[in-house]
Design a protein around this motif. Structure first.
Motif, PDB file in Angstrom:
ATOM      1  N   THR A 329      -0.148   2.650  15.360  1.00  0.00           N
ATOM      2  CA  THR A 329       0.212   3.529  16.408  1.00  0.00           C
ATOM      3  C   THR A 329       0.496   4.773  16.117  1.00  0.00           C
ATOM      4  O   THR A 329      -0.032   5.835  16.488  1.00  0.00           O
ATOM      5  CB  THR A 329       1.422   2.799  17.199  1.00  0.00           C
ATOM      6  OG1 THR A 329       1.092   1.407  17.661  1.00  0.00           O
ATOM      7  CG2 THR A 329       1.517   3.641  18.720  1.00  0.00           C
ATOM      8  N   LYS A 330       1.282   5.058  14.851  1.00  0.00           N
ATOM      9  CA  LYS A 330       1.522   6.326  14.519  1.00  0.00           C
ATOM     10  C   LYS A 330       0.367   6.888  13.892  1.00  0.00           C
ATOM     11  O   LYS A 330       0.435   8.443  14.041  1.00  0.00           O
ATOM     12  CB  LYS A 330       2.738   6.273  13.267  1.00  0.00           C
ATOM     13  CG  LYS A 330       3.102   7.385  12.376  1.00  0.00           C
ATOM     14  CD  LYS A 330       3.832   8.182  13.597  1.00  0.00           C
ATOM     15  CE  LYS A 330       4.425   9.574  12.624  1.00  0.00           C
ATOM     16  NZ  LYS A 330       4.855  10.627  13.565  1.00  0.00           N
ATOM     17  N   ALA A 331      -0.364   6.007  13.353  1.00  0.00           N
ATOM     18  CA  ALA A 331      -1.669   6.867  12.676  1.00  0.00           C
ATOM     19  C   ALA A 331      -2.487   7.431  13.887  1.00  0.00           C
ATOM     20  O   ALA A 331      -3.190   8.566  13.747  1.00  0.00           O
ATOM     21  CB  ALA A 331      -2.327   6.012  11.860  1.00  0.00           C
ATOM     22  N   ALA A 332      -2.697   6.743  14.938  1.00  0.00           N
ATOM     23  CA  ALA A 332      -3.513   6.963  16.189  1.00  0.00           C
ATOM     24  C   ALA A 332      -2.767   8.268  16.666  1.00  0.00           C
ATOM     25  O   ALA A 332      -3.621   9.011  17.147  1.00  0.00           O
ATOM     26  CB  ALA A 332      -3.552   6.048  17.247  1.00  0.00           C
ATOM     27  N   ILE A 333      -1.590   8.522  16.962  1.00  0.00           N
ATOM     28  CA  ILE A 333      -0.882   9.491  17.465  1.00  0.00           C
ATOM     29  C   ILE A 333      -1.114  10.620  16.660  1.00  0.00           C
ATOM     30  O   ILE A 333      -1.563  11.651  17.210  1.00  0.00           O
ATOM     31  CB  ILE A 333       0.631   9.188  17.675  1.00  0.00           C
ATOM     32  CG1 ILE A 333       0.858   8.037  18.669  1.00  0.00           C
ATOM     33  CG2 ILE A 333       1.414  10.406  17.836  1.00  0.00           C
ATOM     34  CD1 ILE A 333       2.110   7.641  18.612  1.00  0.00           C
ATOM     35  N   ASP A 334      -0.737  10.681  15.253  1.00  0.00           N
ATOM     36  CA  ASP A 334      -0.915  11.893  14.442  1.00  0.00           C
ATOM     37  C   ASP A 334      -2.506  12.098  14.285  1.00  0.00           C
ATOM     38  O   ASP A 334      -2.686  13.323  14.096  1.00  0.00           O
ATOM     39  CB  ASP A 334      -0.349  11.589  13.160  1.00  0.00           C
ATOM     40  CG  ASP A 334       1.104  11.625  13.114  1.00  0.00           C
ATOM     41  OD1 ASP A 334       1.868  11.716  14.422  1.00  0.00           O
ATOM     42  OD2 ASP A 334       1.975  11.012  12.094  1.00  0.00           O
ATOM     43  N   LEU A 363       7.397   1.606  18.946  1.00  0.00           N
ATOM     44  CA  LEU A 363       7.741   2.905  19.757  1.00  0.00           C
ATOM     45  C   LEU A 363       7.092   3.993  18.870  1.00  0.00           C
ATOM     46  O   LEU A 363       8.087   3.844  17.634  1.00  0.00           O
ATOM     47  CB  LEU A 363       9.153   2.957  20.129  1.00  0.00           C
ATOM     48  CG  LEU A 363       9.641   2.117  21.341  1.00  0.00           C
ATOM     49  CD1 LEU A 363      11.227   2.019  21.582  1.00  0.00           C
ATOM     50  CD2 LEU A 363       8.778   2.257  22.718  1.00  0.00           C
ATOM     51  N   ALA A 364       6.533   4.818  19.112  1.00  0.00           N
ATOM     52  CA  ALA A 364       6.200   6.104  18.230  1.00  0.00           C
ATOM     53  C   ALA A 364       5.937   7.370  19.018  1.00  0.00           C
ATOM     54  O   ALA A 364       5.473   7.280  20.258  1.00  0.00           O
ATOM     55  CB  ALA A 364       5.166   5.599  17.358  1.00  0.00           C
TER      56      ALA A 364
END
Length: 722
Positions: A329-334, A363-364
């Protein structure tokens, strides 16, 4: 303890008083009784406190695999049992601090007399306290003392204090074994660099457990107890080496090690790690799991758990955090919005549906969790953001109309043209406000197509039949519980946002004007994917105390929020958003999405926020891109999205791309599960269907036409927040 303890206490007083008189260091007047009275207020701890021996311990927040992601503490201490401390460590501390430890009864009159003779002016400033007395003093200092005055009293150069320590030490020696006292002492004392207790010190300085400490390592730590700063092996390596070797020699003199062993130990390098440290305290030390950790603490607090007990309570909090899902999730967001992008936040919440629980999986946010410049300690993925979620709220209007049997997902509903003036859509002065659409539409659409293409006028008109209050109530029932809990004015005790929406008959509600959190939107989707069962979005698997016993946490019970047949049918009603003509079709294609999904996009007035929600049978979630600054501005989609003067962000752009990338990666390798079957009762309704007009050549939806705006961009919306 009765008479026996009274006799022992008197004996201690007599012995100590005798030592004091012999050294002529105390102006003794009034006899033993006066001296006994003088000690009554000289220490904070009591016999009961000391005998219980409960020490402040670290509370650990763990992910679903049992890996610690955050440590909560006032003092970083990891108490261990006696067999988890190396014999070398025990021998070293006895050799340097109390060589008669196994001979005296807690108070050593020989050692006390020697120290008192060395004090020239009556100040009890020189040691020779037994380990048991040191334990009493340190317990007062690190555990019992709550104020600065009490901490000062715990180390004050007072004969009354020394006498009280001796009294309590003798009592402890009577009640506890020598090994228990030694273990407690080693778990209690401070070793520098934030490490309290021998286990924390062994890990900080050598990266090993206390059970593995060698003779030179144990000697270094034992020598540091006297002055952790003076004998700091990093700041003062020569001083630390000299002190360590003094301890090694003491071990040799006591016969704990041979001459050869002593020589080898003294020749060994200090061997400490370059930067001795303990885990960072709190959620800021949790890295990408910081927002999840912060939500855990907020959830416990709302559940009535006394969170002020966590820092020293030694609890283990096993959460539902999936580290793999978080990383993806964090990789997709960034990948969509870098952490340092000004004005633009990208947040995602992931929830696992279920009939018995809705567990929060991740949660990210693009922002790093923290307090430094460019970071945020606000609960971005779970706290409401003020700009809203736009047309995502049309889900609630559709669900209400289906529950009232007005429409089914195949019912054809009218789509008035942009500029439609609804009798229920008015400003604060009561004048009608034209409702705008972002793009051109057919004059009528099935409810399923209307959810996919998202014309504003169709859902405002549908509200004319459902009424506003039922739609607001539906939103709360499905998961937007903060609307019923948050005061509209911001002042406690005043009407909630939901109440004001209903009282003012705010038709703009269906256009998503209220503050909204990604987590609540994700939980709405989880409710639909759970056949209409609402559960609180829980981050917990279990909470246990320091003994491993379970700790009860009050959590809201799951409830049937919507008829399962409606929920299942509405899942299909939301299933065309990623298809041709749907508002997120382009994003789904770009990311290779190939699973059935119930989804909806939303964009708010002036393009200051945009949202995407989706649910598969396995996972539900929401992504919101919004301006998180104190002066929100419009956002333009791009690589990356940025602040701009006009704005063109839509839910089908960066939010949808973030969602599809994250969920595609999380679900990769898992079975493709179909959406639940529809119920014939909710395919049609009592509102007469209207004939669908053929689209004009320049009409339709997709990336060539704008997504829904959630507000009329040409007119002020009195109910909006953006």
């Amino acid at each position: 303890m009765g008479l026996a303890w009274g006799v022992r206490r008197l004996a201690v007083l007599v012995v100590v008083a005798g030592v004091l008189v012999a050294g002529m260091l105390f102006p003794f007047a009034g006899g033993i009784g006066l001296l006994a009275d003088a000690v009554s207020d000289s220490a904070v701890g009591t016999n009961a406190d000391l005998e219980a021996g409960v020490l402040p311990a670290v509370t650990r927040v763990q992910d679903a695999t049992g890996r610690t992601v955050a440590s909560l503490y006032d003092q970083y201490r990891v108490p261990v049992e006696s067999d988890a401390i190396s014999p070398a460590m025990k021998a070293a501390i006895v050799a340097i601090e109390d060589r008669r430890f196994y001979e005296h009864g807690g108070f050593d009159p020989i050692g006390a007399a020697r120290a008192l003779v060395n004090n020239s002016h009556g100040g009890a400033t020189q040691g020779a306290s037994t380990l048991t007395e040191q334990y009493v003093k340190n317990y007062d200092l690190y555990v019992a003392a709550r104020t600065d005055a009490e901490r000062q009293a715990a180390v004050a150069p007072s004969y009354a204090r020394k006498l009280k320590e001796a009294e309590l030490a003798v009592s402890l020696d009577h009640e506890l074994s020598k090994d228990e006292i030694l273990t407690r002492y080693l778990n209690l004392v401070y070793f520098g660099h934030g490490a309290y207790g021998v286990q924390a010190a062994a890990q900080a300085y050598f990266g090993v457990d206390a059970a593995a400490l060698t003779v030179p390592q144990a000697a270094l730590l034992a020598g540091m107890v006297q002055s952790p700063a003076e004998y700091d092996p990093v700041a003062h390596p020569d001083g630390a080496t000299g002190r360590r070797n003094v301890v090694i020699e003491a071990l040799r003199q006591q016969g704990a090690i041979s001459q050869e062993q002593a020589a080898q130990a003294a020749a060994a390098p200090l061997g400490v790690v370059p930067d001795p440290s303990i885990p960072a305290e709190g959620c800021i030390g949790a890295g990408d799991a910081g927002y999840f950790c912060d939500y855990v603490l907020a959830y416990l607090d709302r559940s009535g758990f006394a969170t002020d007990r966590l820092a020293g309570g030694g609890y283990t909090i096993r959460t539902s955090l999936d580290p793999d899902a978080l990383a993806k999730t964090k990789a997709a967001i960034d990948g969509q919005v870098p952490p340092t992008q000004p004005h633009v936040a990208d947040v995602v919440a992931v929830v696992r549906p279920g009939a018995d629980a809705h567990q929060v999986v991740a949660l990210a946010a693009n922002r790093t969790f923290g307090n430094r410049k460019g970071e945020s300690s606000y609960g971005l993925p779970y706290e409401p953001e003020n700009m809203g979620a736009g047309s995502v709220y049309k889900i609630f209007t559709a669900a209400t109309a289906m529950e009232q049997h007005l429409v089914g997902i195949d019912t054809v509903i009218p789509v008035p043209p942009s500029g439609y003036t609804s009798p229920i859509y008015r400003n604060g002065a009561g004048r009608p406000i034209p409702v705008g659409n972002a793009g051109s539409y057919r004059t009528a659409l099935t409810l399923q197509d209307a959810l996919a293409e998202s014309p504003n006028t169709a859902f405002v008109k549908l509200e004319e039949s459902t009424g506003i209050a039922p739609v607001v109530d539906m939103a709360v029932r499905l998961g937007l519980t903060s609307l019923a809990e948050t005061p509209y004015s911001g002042k406690p005790g005043t009407a909630s946002i939901a109440d004001v929406m209903k009282q003012q008959n705010q038709a703009s509600f269906t256009l998503g004007v209220t503050p909204t959190s990604a987590l609540e939107l994700a939980n709405v989707q989880a409710t639909l994917a759970s056949h209409g069962t609402w559960c609180p979005p829980s981050p917990l698997q279990s909470v246990t105390d320091r003994t491993g016993a379970p700790v009860s946490v009050t959590q809201a019970a799951c409830r049937q929020a919507l008829d399962p047949a409606i929920a299942d049918t509405l899942m299909t009603g939301l299933s065309k958003d990623d298809a041709t003509g749907g508002t997120s079709a382009a994003a789904a294609g770009q990311t290779g999405w190939n699973r059935p999904i119930a989804a909806k996009t939303g964009t708010t007035q002036e393009y200051k926020s945009a949202a995407f929600v989706g649910a598969t049978p396995q996972l539900a979630g929401a992504a919101i891109v919004f301006d998180d600054s104190s002066s929100p501005r419009p956002i333009c989609d791009g690589t990356p999205p940025r602040s701009c003067s006009g704005g063109n962000i839509y839910g089908g752009k960066a939010p949808a791309r973030t969602f599809y990338r994250a969920f595609g990666d999380i679900l990769a390798g898992q079975p493709v599960v179909p959406l639940p079957p529809t119920d014939p009762r909710y395919l049609t309704g009592t509102i007469p269907s209207v004939q669908v007009a053929a689209p004009e050549p320049d009409q339709g939806q997709g990336e060539t036409a704008p997504d829904d705006t959630g507000h009329n961009p040409d007119h002020h919306d009195p109910g909006g927040n953006g």
